[in-house]
Motif scaffolding. Structure first.
Motif, PDB file in Angstrom:
ATOM      1  N   THR A 267       0.434  -1.280  -0.205  1.00 47.93           N
ATOM      2  CA  THR A 267       0.008   0.069  -0.050  1.00 47.93           C
ATOM      3  C   THR A 267       0.415   1.554   0.077  1.00 47.93           C
ATOM      4  OG1 THR A 267      -1.542  -1.132   0.908  1.00 47.93           O
ATOM      5  CG2 THR A 267      -1.649   1.223   0.907  1.00 47.93           C
TER       6      THR A 267
ATOM      7  N   ALA B 170       2.302   1.497  -3.115  1.00 46.19           N
ATOM      8  CA  ALA B 170       1.488   2.197  -4.025  1.00 46.19           C
ATOM      9  C   ALA B 170       1.101   3.734  -4.232  1.00 46.19           C
ATOM     10  CB  ALA B 170      -0.069   1.162  -4.259  1.00 46.19           C
ATOM     11  N   LEU B 171       0.888   4.013  -2.911  1.00 43.22           N
ATOM     12  CA  LEU B 171       0.987   5.582  -1.979  1.00 43.22           C
ATOM     13  C   LEU B 171       2.164   6.213  -2.986  1.00 43.22           C
ATOM     14  CD1 LEU B 171      -1.294   7.095  -1.384  1.00 43.22           C
ATOM     15  CD2 LEU B 171       0.200   6.835   0.863  1.00 43.22           C
TER      16      LEU B 171
ATOM     17  N   LEU C 294       4.215   5.352  -5.286  1.00 39.69           N
ATOM     18  CA  LEU C 294       4.334   5.030  -6.718  1.00 39.69           C
ATOM     19  C   LEU C 294       3.022   5.880  -8.037  1.00 39.69           C
ATOM     20  CD1 LEU C 294       6.767   3.485  -8.560  1.00 39.69           C
ATOM     21  CD2 LEU C 294       4.668   2.059  -8.365  1.00 39.69           C
ATOM     22  N   GLN C 295       2.408   6.383  -7.129  1.00 38.91           N
ATOM     23  CA  GLN C 295       1.193   7.500  -7.838  1.00 38.91           C
ATOM     24  C   GLN C 295       1.249   8.679  -7.104  1.00 38.91           C
ATOM     25  OE1 GLN C 295      -2.414   5.151  -8.369  1.00 38.91           O
ATOM     26  NE2 GLN C 295      -2.001   4.180  -6.687  1.00 38.91           N
ATOM     27  N   GLU C 296       2.608   9.498  -6.174  1.00 39.27           N
ATOM     28  CA  GLU C 296       2.827  10.010  -5.708  1.00 39.27           C
ATOM     29  C   GLU C 296       1.250  10.802  -4.921  1.00 39.27           C
ATOM     30  OE1 GLU C 296       4.375  12.028  -9.151  1.00 39.27           O
ATOM     31  OE2 GLU C 296       6.298  11.233  -8.806  1.00 39.27           O
TER      32      GLU C 296
ATOM     33  N   PHE D 284      -1.775  10.757  -5.162  1.00 39.82           N
ATOM     34  CA  PHE D 284      -3.057  10.444  -6.328  1.00 39.82           C
ATOM     35  C   PHE D 284      -2.410  12.465  -6.336  1.00 39.82           C
ATOM     36  CE2 PHE D 284      -3.989   6.686  -4.130  1.00 39.82           C
ATOM     37  CZ  PHE D 284      -4.504   5.943  -5.420  1.00 39.82           C
TER      38      PHE D 284
ATOM     39  N   SER E 145      -0.370  13.709  -8.714  1.00 42.72           N
ATOM     40  CA  SER E 145       0.706  13.735 -10.287  1.00 42.72           C
ATOM     41  C   SER E 145      -0.620  13.779 -11.217  1.00 42.72           C
ATOM     42  CB  SER E 145       1.021  13.050 -10.488  1.00 42.72           C
ATOM     43  OG  SER E 145       0.751  11.885 -10.736  1.00 42.72           O
TER      44      SER E 145
ATOM     45  N   SER F  98      -3.325  14.209 -14.369  1.00 40.39           N
ATOM     46  CA  SER F  98      -2.921  13.152 -15.754  1.00 40.39           C
ATOM     47  C   SER F  98      -3.024  13.888 -16.816  1.00 40.39           C
ATOM     48  CB  SER F  98      -4.226  11.836 -15.566  1.00 40.39           C
ATOM     49  OG  SER F  98      -5.338  12.174 -15.674  1.00 40.39           O
ATOM     50  N   GLU F  99      -3.000  13.413 -17.953  1.00 43.50           N
ATOM     51  CA  GLU F  99      -3.502  13.976 -19.044  1.00 43.50           C
ATOM     52  C   GLU F  99      -4.921  14.285 -19.974  1.00 43.50           C
ATOM     53  OE1 GLU F  99      -2.867  14.184 -22.779  1.00 43.50           O
ATOM     54  OE2 GLU F  99      -1.097  15.228 -21.518  1.00 43.50           O
ATOM     55  N   ARG F 100      -5.535  13.656 -18.792  1.00 46.20           N
ATOM     56  CA  ARG F 100      -6.993  13.784 -19.302  1.00 46.20           C
ATOM     57  C   ARG F 100      -7.574  15.236 -18.381  1.00 46.20           C
ATOM     58  NH1 ARG F 100      -9.904   9.940 -17.785  1.00 46.20           N
ATOM     59  NH2 ARG F 100     -11.689  10.020 -19.029  1.00 46.20           N
TER      60      ARG F 100
ATOM     61  N   GLY G 235      -5.161  12.458  -9.153  1.00 42.33           N
ATOM     62  CA  GLY G 235      -4.679  11.761  -9.299  1.00 42.33           C
ATOM     63  C   GLY G 235      -6.363  10.618  -9.134  1.00 42.33           C
ATOM     64  N   VAL G 236      -7.461  10.222  -8.085  1.00 40.03           N
ATOM     65  CA  VAL G 236      -8.963   9.238  -8.629  1.00 40.03           C
ATOM     66  C   VAL G 236      -9.678  10.284  -8.928  1.00 40.03           C
ATOM     67  CG1 VAL G 236      -8.441   7.004  -6.870  1.00 40.03           C
ATOM     68  CG2 VAL G 236      -8.585   9.916  -5.908  1.00 40.03           C
ATOM     69  N   PHE G 237      -9.350  11.307  -8.858  1.00 37.60           N
ATOM     70  CA  PHE G 237     -10.596  12.315  -8.887  1.00 37.60           C
ATOM     71  C   PHE G 237     -10.207  12.488 -10.641  1.00 37.60           C
ATOM     72  CE2 PHE G 237      -9.429  13.082  -5.280  1.00 37.60           C
ATOM     73  CZ  PHE G 237     -10.812  13.200  -4.268  1.00 37.60           C
ATOM     74  N   ASP G 238     -11.504  12.810 -11.228  1.00 37.48           N
ATOM     75  CA  ASP G 238     -11.326  13.264 -12.950  1.00 37.48           C
ATOM     76  C   ASP G 238     -12.846  13.984 -13.444  1.00 37.48           C
ATOM     77  OD1 ASP G 238     -10.120  12.100 -15.054  1.00 37.48           O
ATOM     78  OD2 ASP G 238     -12.099  10.208 -15.758  1.00 37.48           O
TER      79      ASP G 238
ATOM     80  N   THR H 264      -7.486  11.744 -26.460  1.00 39.73           N
ATOM     81  CA  THR H 264      -6.484  12.522 -25.800  1.00 39.73           C
ATOM     82  C   THR H 264      -5.193  11.134 -26.119  1.00 39.73           C
ATOM     83  OG1 THR H 264      -6.121  12.253 -23.375  1.00 39.73           O
ATOM     84  CG2 THR H 264      -7.564  10.429 -23.929  1.00 39.73           C
TER      85      THR H 264
ATOM     86  N   LEU I  76      -1.874   8.099 -20.457  1.00 42.31           N
ATOM     87  CA  LEU I  76      -1.878   7.679 -19.922  1.00 42.31           C
ATOM     88  C   LEU I  76      -1.301   6.777 -19.385  1.00 42.31           C
ATOM     89  CD1 LEU I  76      -5.058   8.051 -21.017  1.00 42.31           C
ATOM     90  CD2 LEU I  76      -4.536   9.490 -19.339  1.00 42.31           C
TER      91      LEU I  76
ATOM     92  N   ARG J 253       7.069   4.069 -13.901  1.00 45.31           N
ATOM     93  CA  ARG J 253       7.479   3.996 -12.491  1.00 45.31           C
ATOM     94  C   ARG J 253       8.072   2.144 -12.069  1.00 45.31           C
ATOM     95  NH1 ARG J 253       3.183   8.123 -10.735  1.00 45.31           N
ATOM     96  NH2 ARG J 253       3.696   9.503 -12.376  1.00 45.31           N
TER      97      ARG J 253
ATOM     98  N   PHE K 249       1.586  -7.410  -6.864  1.00 48.78           N
ATOM     99  CA  PHE K 249       1.731  -5.364  -6.774  1.00 48.78           C
ATOM    100  C   PHE K 249      -0.488  -4.484  -6.368  1.00 48.78           C
ATOM    101  CE2 PHE K 249       1.692  -0.865  -7.970  1.00 48.78           C
ATOM    102  CZ  PHE K 249       2.388  -0.383  -6.802  1.00 48.78           C
TER     103      PHE K 249
ATOM    104  N   SER L 217      -1.992  -4.130  -2.102  1.00 50.95           N
ATOM    105  CA  SER L 217      -1.997  -2.674  -2.062  1.00 50.95           C
ATOM    106  C   SER L 217      -3.226  -2.410  -1.879  1.00 50.95           C
ATOM    107  CB  SER L 217      -1.904  -1.545  -3.045  1.00 50.95           C
ATOM    108  OG  SER L 217      -2.026  -0.255  -3.205  1.00 50.95           O
ATOM    109  N   LEU L 218      -3.946  -1.925  -0.385  1.00 50.17           N
ATOM    110  CA  LEU L 218      -5.195  -1.547   0.252  1.00 50.17           C
ATOM    111  C   LEU L 218      -5.700  -0.934  -0.801  1.00 50.17           C
ATOM    112  CD1 LEU L 218      -4.053  -2.205   3.531  1.00 50.17           C
ATOM    113  CD2 LEU L 218      -5.411  -3.605   2.194  1.00 50.17           C
ATOM    114  N   ILE L 219      -4.785   0.444  -1.864  1.00 49.23           N
ATOM    115  CA  ILE L 219      -5.819   1.880  -2.446  1.00 49.23           C
ATOM    116  C   ILE L 219      -5.430   1.263  -3.500  1.00 49.23           C
ATOM    117  CG2 ILE L 219      -4.344   3.098  -0.393  1.00 49.23           C
ATOM    118  CD1 ILE L 219      -2.765   4.054  -2.309  1.00 49.23           C
TER     119      ILE L 219
ATOM    120  N   LYS M 109      -4.466   3.108 -10.088  1.00 48.15           N
ATOM    121  CA  LYS M 109      -5.095   3.983 -11.140  1.00 48.15           C
ATOM    122  C   LYS M 109      -4.764   3.142 -12.322  1.00 48.15           C
ATOM    123  CE  LYS M 109      -7.240   8.229 -12.867  1.00 48.15           C
ATOM    124  NZ  LYS M 109      -7.129   9.633 -13.089  1.00 48.15           N
TER     125      LYS M 109
END
Lengths: 616, 725
Positions: A381, A384-385, A387-389, A391, A393, A395-397, A401-404, B79, B84, B91, B120, B124-126, B129
């Motif tokens: 966990t 993952a946290l 690695l995704q900084e 949430f 960073s 995204s292209e779109r 993060g998880v919000f869109d 896009t 994406l 990473r 992986f 992960s609990l979260i 994406k």
């Protein structure tokens, strides 16, 4: 005042294609001037000599009833930071003169170098918010052009746009501070802050909280505090000396240094102190965690630097100012050198042996009593946290993060939903406006809101360049009309804004004329086809984005303060609009002129090739 | 070096590259125009390519690679799917392959890349994406191949185009796919082993793309006609076909300059009566070519030999107190022998003077670089150091050592060693702050220094028991007073270090001053890389300081030009071409054709020489097209996980060499000139299919010198020199 001419001169020299050696000489003279300036500053700070009158450290002038103050002041703390920044710049200069030899766009670096130098010295020595703001914006400008140094790399320019948006967003904090404290409430010099605070009866109220929080917002952008903590790693795209200057060295520390300058303001507000403390802690822990999973050297160094910035802001929140300055000085020098010699790490590791991979301390320490499965889950966990900084960073779109934000984007892009949202806005503003304001003001507000919405639509547009830019022309006209309605008369600020934005439009239309039919869903790299049109576009961008190198800066500033006499809502809306305008212009410039083009493959600087000794 | 690439013909490979990049695999037009101005290639005005400024055409290509299906998908979803997909993929991959830089690595499963990745996400609990856990449960049950097929079918329901789609996936991250393919074929190349294969990589990429489309964007509705027109754009005119003749012209230009005079030189050769007194054994490297020429010109009593710079001793070096092993032999050679250094080397003994990353003293060298001064100005460029104390006997028994030494002497055609002083000279380079340090080192020692190998060779060759074995079993006679002295040539500074401290005052001053003068002349000639002929240094002291700073400055991006302009590999008797100058363009291997009627020695030589020399030459050849196939500029490089270089933090890893190394390179294939019977050469080559591929598929150009004529091999047979030019 001499310092002010150098960045302008370098920009002019760059745009008119002066040669490399002339630029180098200019840089050297900038360094010599700054050195002299620092020595004078040292003498003044140690009270050996008073401020010499001819140095012109203090100037005031009036424009439409507003004071603009140019004031510089040296205290030992400021001198320490400025001197160490100067030393880092000096080392970088010596390093880069040989490092950039025969490099394709070396001139670009040496044109931007005096701008950074000027920015850093004005921010450190500036004693009024006007001066600090000018230096601040200049540093931001140089920074985005250095990140996109290799403008044919798609990833680099995407990152540049993101960082530009972060910068612009956070600069609002400083702009608001300068507007409210300086122009509205009469805070003229920064070292007059304690007396100013004690004289005003409202100083414990919400206004102080607001001003302090805005200062923290400004620091967040430049110093990469928590919500924006991942941009320094994204910015490692330019040449190594520029990375060392920015993301390890002087520039990253400017944000927290601003907080030290405004420490009286921060420390008087408990809310701001708590916010700063928590942001510092969050930044420290998150950046530290992310730095542990970074496998690239520069990424690792960037996150390490940010975690130190977190610590420094904790010292500021705890009122340990001397420790904070000491930390800034040491860390600035140390991190810059680490970045400059970062290529050596491969050599050292290959010959001195590899590190042994460590486990996460959580698993060795307090969590060992957990079953193994849970240990693994927690480890993954955290991995993952980081690695995704966290949430954070973008995204292209356009999502974070998880919000869109895709749905909002689509809402703006299709025409029917645009009118739907516009009529909703109309309803809200009318309902709000009729209760508070008279009719022209409400209509002015409405027109400005419509202009902002249209500008937002233009930002998300995928049409051709022509339609998008015409749309923007309409939106700017709407904005000018709205401001006129709200002000009730054609003020000097508005008039100068109109003239300048007209110039910007004129220039940009000329620059874009061959590329009107290009669609905006991809990058075109037109820079490599016609460099002159690109240069004109850069000038128009500098005007439209209100950079202090152009008179637009003063026009916008006076526009804000004029609107402030009308209402705060109007000012904030003008802020929003001009922010959107800057982002729009940046996006247009980037999409058309930057990006991959096959002509970028040709290296125009050929090495001097001398025929080898005589053939037999 | 490119085992499967060599199996396809050279011109076909270039055309393949053109399809991938929709741009010429050969250099842009401006380069050819400049080559023309330098008289390297003769272009008629009609055939001269347009300059970039004149060229008004708008190219199809908007990305690094030409990827029609992905461009179509991007248009549909409005896009970039690439942007994406790549950040999270890159990473994770860098974290997975990391060789010890990152503090934390992900959980590594023994099954490989895909299993680790799925583990992986699952643990992960979260959320990660764009994945959703419900899909993951289904995917876990399937094999990689099934999964990839299924996902591919969802994205693109036309099986005819799946091949192209996967190809585009691989192209878009060409550095990573190449690296994973190499790691799959040679797992020993990564010091911390990581199991990976290309199928896993493709599957992970498909998983991410599929999840984006399924969870966020919706699958694009592409019709077959649209696909057909998009992919059809691939079958356009290929620009390199028009440029092939330019490359051939350039190669012929080089051959025309050298080969006729080489032929004359060989034909005019008459054996001299002068008795050799001193012998020098060098690496075959082209940077030693110039030193050998100047050294031989000093005195007829000097003879030189060339052999691969690991001197037959293949081993790993373990430095004192360090765990990491340094390979000291060519990459294809496999070995398990380890030589330990008993104590750590002195700073100046080896070129290990790079400022440590953890040491801030680097700043000092920004402001001044101290050049050491020597008492004896005649021998400024020669130094004596203590020999590195190593433990060679545990790695090699005396029999093994004798066998290796005998092979080296036999391959060089040197069976009676009568000269009293024999210098064994490896080479290395001094460079600071440079991720390409290995590319400057000895190619036959996997990029590290050849000094230790020279020391090991001399140690055994000086051993009386080994000499006895050599006479008894290998019939190689070494005279009683013959002495082997190890040394190393620093190709950046142009200094020679001898590793025998006690000999400093015993060696005859005559030969040392010859060597020193030769090195000075080398420096004089190497100036041409940096200054125009009118602005040359004439003072050797200043020149010495200049080259010292080239090697020791941390801001120097061009310490030396490495193997630039290498175009030849001469395998034959050095004595015969002593008076001929290859001008730093040639690898030189000593070989005596008369003592090798069966081609056994030739086979041994070619097995090492062709992969290494052709590999180096092709490395430079392709890196010349720098932004597509090389590493771009050196200024912005970032080191990723101690196994690769990138720009930025989440970009593709970069193959090839950087621009600053190849900017003066004349791109041509390497010409092998072998002094031997043409039938025997073909017989030897055909015995080894891997070697024959290089010749058959025209990756190298083969020449032979036999019966007073130079002949070129074409696939139709041998052609005389006059006809081939």
């Amino acid at each position: 005042m001499i310092l002010l001419t150098l960045p302008l001169l370098s920009l002019v020299m760059f745009l008119f294609h002066w040669n490399y050696k002339a630029l180098l000489r200019l840089n050297l003279s900038a360094l010599v001037f700054s050195g002299a300036y620092l020595i004078t500053g040292g003498l003044i700070a140690s009270q050996v000599v008073p401020w010499p009158s001819w140095l012109g450290h203090h100037a005031e002038w009036q424009f439409e009833g507003d004071f603009y103050v140019w004031d510089q002041h040296w205290s030992p703390l400021e001198l320490a930071v400025a001197t160490s920044a100067y030393l880092v710049m000096l080392a970088s200069y010596i390093f880069s003169t040989r490092y950039f030899y025969l490099e394709k766009e070396a001139r670009k670096f040496f044109a931007l170098f005096p701008i950074i130098l000027f920015g850093i010295l004005t921010v450190t020595s500036g004693n009024s918010l006007d001066v600090v703001l000018i230096g601040w914006e200049n540093v931001g400008l140089a920074s985005i052009f250095l990140i996109s140094f290799y403008a044919f790399r798609t990833r680099a320019i995407r990152n540049t746009v993101r960082i530009f948006i972060i910068y612009k967003l956070c600069d609002i904090g400083l702009l608001l501070d300068s507007l409210f404290a300086h122009h509205e409430k009469g805070l003229h010099t920064i070292n007059g802050l304690p007396t100013w605070l004690s004289q005003n009866t409202w100083s414990s109220g919400n206004t102080i909280h607001f001003l302090a929080l805005m200062a923290i917002l400004a620091a967040c952008g430049k110093s990469a505090l928590f919500p924006f903590f991942n941009w320094p790693a994204r910015a490692m795209e330019g040449p190594t000396p520029s990375s060392a200057l920015f993301y390890g060295g002087p520039v990253l520390h400017l944000g927290v240094f601003l907080l030290i300058k405004l420490k009286d303001l921060i420390l008087i507000s408990d809310l701001a102190r708590w916010v700063l403390l928590s942001l510092g802690l969050l930044t420290f822990f998150s950046a530290r965690l992310v730095s542990h999973t970074q496998s690239t050297v520069k990424g690792h160094l960037a996150y390490k630097a940010v975690s130190h910035i977190g610590l420094i802001s904790i010292w500021v929140a705890l009122n340990w100012i001397k420790l904070a300055v000491l930390h800034i000085v040491m860390h600035m020098i140390y991190r810059s050198i680490r970045l400059i010699i970062s290529p050596s790490v491969a050599y050292e590791q290959a010959h001195e042996g590899l590190k042994i991979q460590k486990k996460h301390p959580l698993l060795e320490g307090p969590l060992t009593w957990l079953p193994e499965r849970w240990q693994s889950r927690i480890y993954n966990t955290l991995f993952a946290l980081s690695l995704q900084e966290f949430f954070l960073s973008p995204s292209e779109r356009g999502g974070i993060g998880v919000f869109d934000f895709t749905k909002i984007k689509r809402l703006l892009v299709t025409r029917s939903s645009f009118f739907l949202s516009f009529s909703g806005l109309l309803f809200i503003v009318l309902a709000f406006g009729f209760t508070n304001m008279n009719l022209p003001l409400t209509f002015g507000l409405l027109t400005m809101a419509a202009a902002s919405l249209l500008c937002l639509k233009a930002i998300f547009s995928y049409d051709t360049v022509k339609s998008s830019h015409l749309q923007q022309l309409v939106s700017t006209t709407l904005f000018v009309l709205g401001t006129w309605l709200s002000l009730g008369h054609l003020s000097l600020g508005l008039l100068s804004f109109c003239c300048l934005i007209a110039i910007a439009f004129f220039l940009s239309f000329w620059a874009l004329s061959p590329y009107f039919n290009y669609p905006l869903h991809t990058f075109h790299g037109a820079k490599y086809v016609g460099i002159n049109r690109y240069r004109v576009m850069v000038v128009s961008f500098l005007i439209a984005a209100g950079y202090p190198l152009t008179p637009m800066f003063i026009a916008e500033d006076s526009l804000y303060s004029e609107l402030l006499h009308v209402s705060i809502t109007h000012t904030l809306l003008a802020f929003t609009y001009l922010l959107l305008l800057a982002i729009y212009w940046m996006r247009l410039m980037v999409k058309v002129f930057w990006g991959f083009h096959y002509k970028a493959l040709i290296h125009p600087v050929f090495p001097p090739l001398y025929p080898s000794s005589k053939y037999k | 070096m490119f085992p499967d690439l060599v199996a396809t013909p050279f011109w076909m490979a270039l055309e393949e590259l053109d399809l991938i990049y929709a741009w010429s695999s050969l250099l842009p037009d401006d380069y050819w125009r400049m080559f023309h101005e330098l008289n390297w290639v003769s272009i008629t005005p009609a055939a001269r390519p347009q300059s970039a400024k004149e060229d008004k055409s708008d190219p199809l290509i908007k990305e690094k690679g030409f990827r029609p299906i992905h461009q179509l998908v991007n248009q549909k979803i409005k896009t970039s799917l690439n942007e994406l997909t790549e950040p999270i993929l890159i990473r994770y991959l860098s974290a997975y392959f990391d060789q010890g830089f990152a503090y934390r690595s992900p959980t590594i499963k023994s099954e490989g890349l895909l299993a680790s990745f799925v583990h992986f996400i699952e643990e992960s609990l979260i959320p990660v994406k764009p994945f959703k856990k419900k899909h993951l449960q289904k995917w876990k049950l399937k094999s990689a191949e099934e999964l990839a097929q299924e996902l591919l079918y969802d994205i693109l329901p036309y099986p005819d185009y799946h091949h192209q789609y996967i190809r585009e996936i691989l192209i878009s991250l060409k550095g990573w796919s190449g690296m994973i393919k190499t790691a799959e074929a040679n797992p020993h190349l990564l010091p911390i082993p990581r199991k990976a294969n290309l199928l896993d990589f493709v599957t992970i990429r498909l998983m991410i793309e599929w999840s984006w489309l399924k969870n966020y964007l919706g699958f694009p509705q592409i019709t077959k006609e649209e696909l057909k027109t998009a992919v059809g754009a691939l079958q356009r005119d290929i620009p390199s076909r028009q440029k092939q003749h330019l490359l051939i012209d350039l190669e012929k230009n080089i051959q025309r300059r050298y080969l006729p005079s080489l032929k004359n030189c060989l034909n005019d050769y008459a054996p001299t009566t002068a008795q050799a007194e001193w012998s020098f054994v060098f690496c075959i490297d082209d940077r030693e070519c110039i030193l050998r020429r100047h050294l031989e010109n000093q005195d007829p009593r000097i003879q030189t030999f060339g052999t691969p710079g690991f001197f037959g001793f293949e081993f790993f070096l373990r430095r004192h107190d360090h765990e990491h092993l340094i390979k000291q032999c060519p990459d294809p050679v496999k070995t398990d022998k380890i030589i330990k250094l008993k104590q750590d080397l002195q700073q100046n003994t080896y070129p290990w003077t790079t400022p440590k990353w953890s040491n801030l003293s680097a700043l000092k060298s920004l402001f001044f670089i101290k050049t050491p001064k020597y008492k004896n100005t005649h021998l400024r460029l020669i130094r004596f150091e203590k020999a590195p104390p190593f433990d060679a006997r545990t790695a090699f028994s005396l029999e093994e050592a004798a066998l290796r030494i005998a092979q080296i002497f036999k391959s060089m055609g040197w069976s009676r060693i009568t000269t009293s002083l024999n210098f064994i000279i490896g080479h290395h380079a001094t460079t600071q702050n440079n991720p390409f340090f290995n590319a400057y080192g000895c190619g036959a020692c996997s990029g590290s220094s050849g000094a230790i190998n020279a020391c090991v060779f001399a140690y055994f060759a000086n051993d009386p028991e080994v000499r006895e074995l050599l006479i008894r079993e290998h019939s190689i006679a070494i005279s009683q007073e013959a002495m082997f002295i190890p040394g190393a040539h620093d190709t950046t500074l142009d200094t020679v270090t001898f590793y025998s401290e006690f000999l400093e005052h015993k060696l005859p001053l005559e030969v040392l001053s010859y060597l020193s003068r030769a090195l000075e002349q080398v420096q004089q000639e190497r100036q041409l890389d940096y200054f125009p002929p009118t602005q040359q240094y004439s003072d050797p002291e200043k020149l010495y300081k200049f080259f010292w700073k080239q090697g020791h400055a941390i801001f120097q991006v061009r310490p030396e030009y490495g193997h630039n302009s290498v175009a030849f590999c001469y395998i034959g008797d050095r004595e015969k071409v002593k008076s001929f100058s290859f001008e730093r363009k040639s690898f030189l291997q000593s070989y005596d054709c008369s003592s090798d009627p069966d081609g056994i020695q030739l086979e041994g030589i070619l097995k090492a020489a062709i992969p290494v020399c052709a590999g180096i030459s092709l490395d430079y050849f392709f890196s010349r097209q720098n932004l597509l196939l090389g590493a771009g500029t050196k200024l912005s490089l970032n080191i990723n996980g101690l196994f690769s270089i990138t720009n930025g933090v989440e970009e593709d890893i970069l193959p090839g060499l950087c621009y600053q190394m190849v900017e003066r390179h004349i791109p041509s294939r390497i010409n092998f000139i072998i002094e031997q019977n043409p039938e025997l050469i073909l017989e030897v080559l055909k015995r080894n299919e891997s070697l024959w591929n290089y010749v058959k598929n025209e990756w190298i150009i083969l020449w032979c010198y036999w019966e007073r004529d130079i002949k070129k091999w074409t696939n139709d047979g041998w052609v005389t020199l006059e006809d081939s030019l």
